[in-house]
Scaffold this motif. Structure first.
Motif, short mmCIF file in Angstrom:
data_model
loop_
_atom_site.label_atom_id
_atom_site.label_comp_id
_atom_site.label_asym_id
_atom_site.label_seq_id
_atom_site.Cartn_x
_atom_site.Cartn_y
_atom_site.Cartn_z
N PHE A 179 -15.75 80.23 59.42
CA PHE A 179 -14.80 79.23 59.91
C PHE A 179 -13.57 79.90 60.52
O PHE A 179 -13.06 79.47 61.55
CB PHE A 179 -14.40 78.30 58.75
N GLU A 180 -13.11 80.96 59.86
CA GLU A 180 -11.97 81.69 60.40
C GLU A 180 -12.33 82.36 61.73
O GLU A 180 -11.50 82.41 62.66
CB GLU A 180 -11.49 82.72 59.39
N ARG A 192 -1.24 78.13 62.39
CA ARG A 192 -1.83 77.00 61.66
C ARG A 192 -3.13 77.36 60.96
O ARG A 192 -3.70 76.54 60.23
CB ARG A 192 -2.06 75.83 62.62
N ARG A 193 -3.62 78.58 61.19
CA ARG A 193 -4.95 78.93 60.68
C ARG A 193 -5.02 78.97 59.16
O ARG A 193 -5.99 78.52 58.55
CB ARG A 193 -5.39 80.28 61.26
N VAL A 198 -7.30 76.65 54.24
CA VAL A 198 -7.19 76.11 52.89
C VAL A 198 -7.70 74.67 52.85
O VAL A 198 -8.43 74.26 51.93
CB VAL A 198 -5.73 76.16 52.39
N MET A 199 -7.35 73.88 53.86
CA MET A 199 -7.83 72.49 53.93
C MET A 199 -9.35 72.46 54.00
O MET A 199 -10.01 71.64 53.32
CB MET A 199 -7.25 71.79 55.16
N ILE A 203 -12.03 70.70 51.42
CA ILE A 203 -13.04 69.73 51.86
C ILE A 203 -14.42 70.11 51.32
O ILE A 203 -15.16 69.28 50.80
CB ILE A 203 -13.07 69.64 53.40
N LEU A 204 -14.76 71.40 51.46
CA LEU A 204 -16.07 71.85 50.97
C LEU A 204 -16.16 71.77 49.45
O LEU A 204 -17.22 71.49 48.90
CB LEU A 204 -16.33 73.28 51.43
N GLY A 205 -15.01 71.99 48.78
CA GLY A 205 -15.00 71.88 47.33
C GLY A 205 -15.33 70.48 46.86
O GLY A 205 -16.09 70.28 45.91
#
Length: 235
Positions: A179-180, A192-193, A198-199, A203-205
């Protein structure tokens, strides 16, 4: 595991009888006894679907005594209940609690469902060892016969869905890294990365990805990164 017998006392509508047969098939039950039922015809078979064999083999009797004669536990059902102990015939166990209590029982259990209009009358409840009820909104507590039977059978069935294999911690870390890479390849604003990463982790969590879902998403991210890089290569 107990043997469950479904007993319909004085059912007035053949469609409900058929619908109960269909639900019995859903939950692996096949012992149905009808006490003084209405006439059974085409509508009952239409509603029974794949439970028509249960309808064919249903035993028809004239009394509740005949229906429960070889059962160790007799449970009556009712939507009319009380909260106190004064009218003990109307103090129920929720269907889920009843199912939990009898799950390891080895004998025969009869579950009695009453008529569509008046249910089980007081003299019939007195023949029961326990009263079972489905908790509902107090403004309208009475369920349709076949709906009530289906819910009780569902609780007694106690089945579990197949749980997919979750993605491993290592797999999820690979996805975060990918994703990074995607943010970098897409010129996502650098300042903003970190917050966005973290967001995405949160979400995946919450999603609790399965192994298959992980592989699909990784394929999408990987293809996206490759496509971006290929478009930037000089011709």
């Amino acid at each position: 595991m107990p043997h469950i017998r479904i007993v319909l006392v004085g059912p007035k509508f053949e469609g409900n009888i058929g619908a109960v047969c269909r639900s019995m098939t859903n939950f692996g039950l096949d012992d149905l006894v009808l006490v003084n039922p209405c006439s059974i015809g085409i509508e009952a078979y239409r509603r029974a679907k794949h439970g028509s064999d249960i309808l064919d083999n249903a035993r028809v009797v004239e009394t509740i005594r005949e229906a429960i004669e070889d059962c160790t536990i007799v449970a009556g059902t009712s939507g009319v209940t009380t909260c106190g102990d004064k009218n003990f015939n109307r103090v129920p166990l929720p269907a889920r609690e009843f199912a939990s209590r009898v799950k390891d029982f080895e004998g025969n259990i009869a579950i009695l469902f009453g008529r569509e209009d008046v249910g089980l009358v007081q003299s019939e409840l007195e023949k029961c060892d326990v009263l079972v009820s489905v908790p509902t909104d107090e403004r309208y507590p009475i369920l349709n016969l076949s709906h009530a039977a289906t819910i009780v059978m569902y609780e007694l069935f106690g089945g579990e869905l197949h749980e997919p294999i979750p993605a491993s911690i290592e797999d999820k870390e690979r996805m975060f890294d990918m994703f990074e890479q995607l943010m970098e390849a897409g010129d996502y604003p650098e300042q903003r990365r970190k917050d966005t990463a973290v967001m995405f982790r949160r979400i995946l969590g919450r999603a609790v990805l399965s192994n298959n879902e992980f592989r699909v998403l990784m394929g999408v991210f990987n293809d996206a990164v490759k496509t971006i890089h290929n478009k930037r290569r000089p011709l």
